[in-house]
Design an enzyme around this catalytic site. Structure first.
Site, PDB file in Angstrom:
ATOM      1  N   HIS A 174      35.883  37.123  38.556  1.00 32.10           N
ATOM      2  CA  HIS A 174      37.296  36.752  38.648  1.00 32.10           C
ATOM      3  C   HIS A 174      38.049  37.586  39.684  1.00 32.10           C
ATOM      4  O   HIS A 174      39.188  37.254  40.022  1.00 32.10           O
ATOM      5  CB  HIS A 174      37.976  36.884  37.284  1.00 32.10           C
ATOM      6  CG  HIS A 174      38.213  38.298  36.873  1.00 32.10           C
ATOM      7  ND1 HIS A 174      37.196  39.116  36.432  1.00 32.10           N
ATOM      8  CD2 HIS A 174      39.340  39.037  36.869  1.00 32.10           C
ATOM      9  CE1 HIS A 174      37.694  40.313  36.172  1.00 32.10           C
ATOM     10  NE2 HIS A 174      38.997  40.294  36.424  1.00 32.10           N
TER      11      HIS A 174
ATOM     12  N   HIS B 134      42.333  38.869  43.199  1.00 30.99           N
ATOM     13  CA  HIS B 134      42.195  38.501  41.787  1.00 30.99           C
ATOM     14  C   HIS B 134      42.450  36.998  41.693  1.00 30.99           C
ATOM     15  O   HIS B 134      43.514  36.538  42.083  1.00 30.99           O
ATOM     16  CB  HIS B 134      43.228  39.280  40.964  1.00 30.99           C
ATOM     17  CG  HIS B 134      42.948  39.310  39.505  1.00 30.99           C
ATOM     18  ND1 HIS B 134      43.180  38.218  38.690  1.00 30.99           N
ATOM     19  CD2 HIS B 134      42.460  40.280  38.713  1.00 30.99           C
ATOM     20  CE1 HIS B 134      42.850  38.542  37.452  1.00 30.99           C
ATOM     21  NE2 HIS B 134      42.406  39.787  37.437  1.00 30.99           N
TER      22      HIS B 134
END
Length: 161
Positions: A64, A79
């Site tokens: 992620h 992110h």
């Protein structure tokens, strides 16, 4: 004697979308700049690109988020989505790995947008300078801009030399 600063360095949009001011991100870890300073982009493309030249110095197992360390020692964290860690890697395909040297625009991740949508993942995606204490200037582009992955500058910074 005062320190001179480096010429401005640029960070490109790692994905296409609309820019969001970091303090407006609905997650206090990012909004309060606890993990770094920069901006966020409401992700609308399915490929995540390297925002700068450097080495992938951090790659979360859940895919992620990743960080690239530039040759001047600045660590840029990308992110993908705010709560995408809950997917535990589902819907995210890594195209590179930790330790790989990349150039700006290199594809790093492929996102399955259907999986993100099905799991109601917030697509606001922070792009941060982690070690911003080493930066003398940090200028994000203004909020509300549509940016294109790999071509639009979203952050500029300078470091003391």
């Amino acid at each position: 004697m005062s320190a001179t600063k480096s010429p401005s360095q640029v960070i490109l949009a790692p994905f296409s979308g609309k820019t969001v001011e970091l303090t407006a991100v609905p997650d206090p870890v990012f909004a309060e700049k606890l993990t770094g300073d920069g901006l966020a982009i409401e992700l609308s493309s399915d490929t995540v690109l390297a925002p700068c030249d450097g080495v992938i110095s951090l790659f979360f197992d859940t895919k992620h988020a990743f960080a690239i360390t530039t040759d001047d020692g600045i660590q840029i964290l990308v992110h993908v989505g705010l709560d995408s860690i809950i997917l535990n890697g589902e819907g995210i395909t890594a195209l590179k790995e930790s330790g790989d040297r990349v150039t700006a625009g290199t594809p790093i991740l492929k996102i399955d947008m259907d999986v993100f949508e099905k799991n109601s993942i917030n697509m606001i995606s922070p792009v941060l300078v982690v070690n911003y204490d080493k930066v003398t200037e940090l200028t994000p582009c203004r909020p509300g801009c549509d940016v294109a992955a790999g071509s639009d500058e979203v952050l500029q910074y300078a470091i003391a030399i």
